[in-house]
Enzyme design. Sequence first.
Site, PDB file in Angstrom:
ATOM      1  N   CYS A 147      -7.307  44.577  -7.745  1.00 29.70           N
ATOM      2  CA  CYS A 147      -6.536  45.831  -7.824  1.00 29.70           C
ATOM      3  C   CYS A 147      -5.082  45.440  -7.546  1.00 29.70           C
ATOM      4  CB  CYS A 147      -7.067  46.875  -6.834  1.00 29.70           C
ATOM      5  SG  CYS A 147      -6.907  46.396  -5.099  1.00 29.70           S
ATOM      6  N   ARG A 148      -4.308  46.309  -6.959  1.00 30.20           N
ATOM      7  CA  ARG A 148      -2.902  45.977  -6.702  1.00 30.20           C
ATOM      8  C   ARG A 148      -2.766  45.005  -5.530  1.00 30.20           C
ATOM      9  NH1 ARG A 148       1.647  47.957  -3.785  1.00 30.20           N
ATOM     10  NH2 ARG A 148       3.553  47.690  -4.986  1.00 30.20           N
TER      11      ARG A 148
END
Length: 112
Positions: free
Chosen positions: A64-65
């Site tokens: 994800c981020r």
Amino acid sequence: MSTAAPNVDVTRAVDMLGRENVRLLDVREDDEWAAGHAPAAEHMQLSQLDPRAFTDAGTVVVTCRSGNRSSKAAATLVEAGVDAVNLDGGMKAWAQAGHPLVRDDGTPGTVA
């Protein structure tokens, strides 16, 4: 209590992705994906995650981020019997290590 998935750093993840039967799954939101993602990544938002889509996937490296959402997604996959690991530091770590990010049109991307 959920089952934690192992964390792997970017170097290990890139090594793993060079092998057969290893997939990179990005669980960020659509706008984050559109801003930039790893060239070989597949996209399925965390809210839409369906472990059944990965039962015959071999190993799944989840990102994800920053590694928080992907940690949850990887744990969900592990609980469903999928061989999954979490990319520690997420796409921020990926970009900081100098690995490419692209948009869907092939132009250079960024981490949103």
